[in-house]
Design a protein around this motif. Structure first.
Motif, PDB file in Angstrom:
ATOM      1  N   LEU A  67       6.159 -42.505  33.342  1.00 29.24           N
ATOM      2  CA  LEU A  67       5.993 -42.612  31.896  1.00 29.24           C
ATOM      3  C   LEU A  67       7.113 -41.848  31.202  1.00 29.24           C
ATOM      4  N   ARG A  68       7.133 -41.923  29.881  1.00 28.88           N
ATOM      5  CA  ARG A  68       8.204 -41.269  29.125  1.00 28.88           C
ATOM      6  C   ARG A  68       7.622 -40.092  28.330  1.00 28.88           C
ATOM      7  N   SER A  69       8.334 -38.978  28.392  1.00 26.10           N
ATOM      8  CA  SER A  69       7.912 -37.797  27.646  1.00 26.10           C
ATOM      9  C   SER A  69       9.068 -36.818  27.575  1.00 26.10           C
ATOM     10  N   ALA A  70       9.061 -36.002  26.544  1.00 27.31           N
ATOM     11  CA  ALA A  70      10.020 -34.903  26.454  1.00 27.31           C
ATOM     12  C   ALA A  70       9.574 -33.769  27.374  1.00 27.31           C
ATOM     13  N   VAL A  71      10.526 -32.976  27.810  1.00 27.27           N
ATOM     14  CA  VAL A  71      10.212 -31.897  28.746  1.00 27.27           C
ATOM     15  C   VAL A  71      11.248 -30.782  28.607  1.00 27.27           C
ATOM     16  N   PHE A  72      10.817 -29.566  28.923  1.00 26.50           N
ATOM     17  CA  PHE A  72      11.719 -28.434  29.080  1.00 26.50           C
ATOM     18  C   PHE A  72      11.535 -27.885  30.484  1.00 26.50           C
ATOM     19  N   VAL A  73      12.623 -27.471  31.095  1.00 21.21           N
ATOM     20  CA  VAL A  73      12.580 -26.781  32.389  1.00 21.21           C
ATOM     21  C   VAL A  73      13.198 -25.405  32.180  1.00 21.21           C
ATOM     22  N   SER A  74      12.472 -24.394  32.590  1.00 22.62           N
ATOM     23  CA  SER A  74      12.955 -23.030  32.414  1.00 22.62           C
ATOM     24  C   SER A  74      12.693 -22.215  33.669  1.00 22.62           C
ATOM     25  N   SER A  75      13.283 -21.031  33.716  1.00 20.08           N
ATOM     26  CA  SER A  75      13.037 -20.143  34.841  1.00 20.08           C
ATOM     27  C   SER A  75      12.942 -18.706  34.349  1.00 20.08           C
ATOM     28  N   MET A  76      12.225 -17.911  35.118  1.00 19.80           N
ATOM     29  CA  MET A  76      12.094 -16.481  34.837  1.00 19.80           C
ATOM     30  C   MET A  76      12.443 -15.698  36.099  1.00 19.80           C
ATOM     31  N   VAL A  77      12.908 -14.485  35.888  1.00 22.97           N
ATOM     32  CA  VAL A  77      13.116 -13.559  36.991  1.00 22.97           C
ATOM     33  C   VAL A  77      12.463 -12.243  36.601  1.00 22.97           C
ATOM     34  N   ASN A  78      11.499 -11.800  37.401  1.00 22.71           N
ATOM     35  CA  ASN A  78      10.749 -10.582  37.111  1.00 22.71           C
ATOM     36  C   ASN A  78      10.135 -10.617  35.717  1.00 22.71           C
ATOM     37  N   GLY A  79       9.673 -11.798  35.295  1.00 23.96           N
ATOM     38  CA  GLY A  79       9.015 -11.941  34.007  1.00 23.96           C
ATOM     39  C   GLY A  79       9.942 -12.102  32.818  1.00 23.96           C
ATOM     40  N   ALA A  80      11.262 -12.036  33.039  1.00 21.34           N
ATOM     41  CA  ALA A  80      12.230 -12.183  31.953  1.00 21.34           C
ATOM     42  C   ALA A  80      12.864 -13.569  32.003  1.00 21.34           C
ATOM     43  N   PRO A  81      13.181 -14.158  30.856  1.00 24.57           N
ATOM     44  CA  PRO A  81      13.794 -15.492  30.856  1.00 24.57           C
ATOM     45  C   PRO A  81      15.167 -15.464  31.510  1.00 24.57           C
ATOM     46  N   ARG A  82      15.449 -16.513  32.270  1.00 23.02           N
ATOM     47  CA  ARG A  82      16.758 -16.650  32.913  1.00 23.02           C
ATOM     48  C   ARG A  82      17.505 -17.897  32.422  1.00 23.02           C
ATOM     49  N   CYS A  83      16.762 -18.965  32.126  1.00 27.73           N
ATOM     50  CA  CYS A  83      17.392 -20.162  31.575  1.00 27.73           C
ATOM     51  C   CYS A  83      16.297 -21.078  31.039  1.00 27.73           C
ATOM     52  N   CYS A  84      16.671 -21.973  30.141  1.00 31.56           N
ATOM     53  CA  CYS A  84      15.725 -22.945  29.613  1.00 31.56           C
ATOM     54  C   CYS A  84      16.497 -24.042  28.892  1.00 31.56           C
ATOM     55  N   MET A  85      16.252 -25.289  29.281  1.00 30.69           N
ATOM     56  CA  MET A  85      16.876 -26.420  28.605  1.00 30.69           C
ATOM     57  C   MET A  85      15.891 -27.584  28.574  1.00 30.69           C
ATOM     58  N   GLY A  86      16.022 -28.421  27.558  1.00 29.57           N
ATOM     59  CA  GLY A  86      15.170 -29.590  27.436  1.00 29.57           C
ATOM     60  C   GLY A  86      15.435 -30.283  26.124  1.00 29.57           C
ATOM     61  N   SER A  87      14.534 -31.144  25.721  1.00 30.21           N
ATOM     62  CA  SER A  87      14.698 -31.860  24.465  1.00 30.21           C
ATOM     63  C   SER A  87      13.342 -32.075  23.812  1.00 30.21           C
ATOM     64  N   LEU A  88      13.364 -32.180  22.504  1.00 29.79           N
ATOM     65  CA  LEU A  88      12.146 -32.357  21.727  1.00 29.79           C
ATOM     66  C   LEU A  88      11.608 -33.783  21.831  1.00 29.79           C
ATOM     67  N   TYR A  89      12.495 -34.719  22.088  1.00 23.89           N
ATOM     68  CA  TYR A  89      12.141 -36.126  22.263  1.00 23.89           C
ATOM     69  C   TYR A  89      12.706 -36.606  23.601  1.00 23.89           C
TER      70      TYR A  89
END
Length: 218
Positions: A67-89
């Motif tokens: 199916l089609r949907s927007a998504v973000f993929v992110s990562s954390m290291v020791n509870g802190a953000p390391r990266c995050c990218m995606g789209s609203l649509y």
């Protein structure tokens, strides 16, 4: 976590009409779909980091990932953000392709962080956030920051703060405005962002021993 949104071109605008809310298919009642989405994100993320190539679409996929949907993929290291990218649509033909694209972007082109190094992979905890179509709102101050995010559309671009990114709504609104490139006093458009989050167990813990991530889909 902080979020950068890919610019919306004509393709993304054309995608909006066909986007639907697929979050119920990734609730706790559908563990196979959740596992498949997270596994695909991890495989795409690691493949790009190790081989600098985009993962090919697997031949066998759950129907929910077609199916089609927007998504973000992110990562954390020791509870802190390391990266995050995606789209609203959605910008891809399927959620599976969306996950692959967002995972590769998170690993390599989040301008706030250095690209992910192969030596980091085992220490990172991935998160897949599957979004419902955004809802236009007039007053973002009525949002619940624990279960709702906010998107800001300025004359320049769109910025997003995902659900649960901060317990302080004023901070989330400020972040979204900054990420949209809005200047002081600029009139902007606001949108409610709802998502279901699928979170890897922390490194060193098994899926059975880790507490499930909160689903921000209310």
């Amino acid at each position: 976590m902080r979020v950068t949104v890919r610019a919306l071109g004509l393709l993304a605008l054309a995608c909006m009409a066909s986007a639907s809310d697929v979050r119920p298919l990734f609730s706790e009642d559908h563990p196979a779909n959740r596992k498949a989405a997270l596994a695909l994100a991890r495989q795409a993320f690691d493949t790009y980091c190790l081989q600098r190539r985009t993962l090919s679409l697997p031949a066998v996929l759950p129907d929910a990932l077609r199916l089609r949907s927007a998504v973000f993929v992110s990562s954390m290291v020791n509870g802190a953000p390391r990266c995050c990218m995606g789209s609203l649509y959605p910008t891809q033909p399927s959620l599976a392709r969306e996950i692959i694209a967002s995972a590769c972007a998170a690993a390599a082109v989040d301008w706030r962080f250095a690209p992910i190094r192969p030596t980091e992979l085992q220490r990172l905890q991935l998160i897949v956030s599957i979004l419902a179509p955004p809802e236009s709102i007039t007053d973002p101050k009525a949002l619940d920051p624990l279960v709702e995010g906010v998107a800001v559309r300025s004359a320049k671009t769109t910025g997003v703060a995902l659900p649960g990114e901060s317990p302080h709504l004023s901070r989330m609104i400020e972040w979204a405005r900054v990420r949209s490139g809005a200047v002081a006093g600029e009139r902007v458009s606001y949108f409610r962002v709802r998502a279901v989050r699928i979170i890897e167990p922390p490194p060193g813990r098994t899926e059975a021993s880790a507490r499930p991530g909160r689903e921000e889909d209310e």
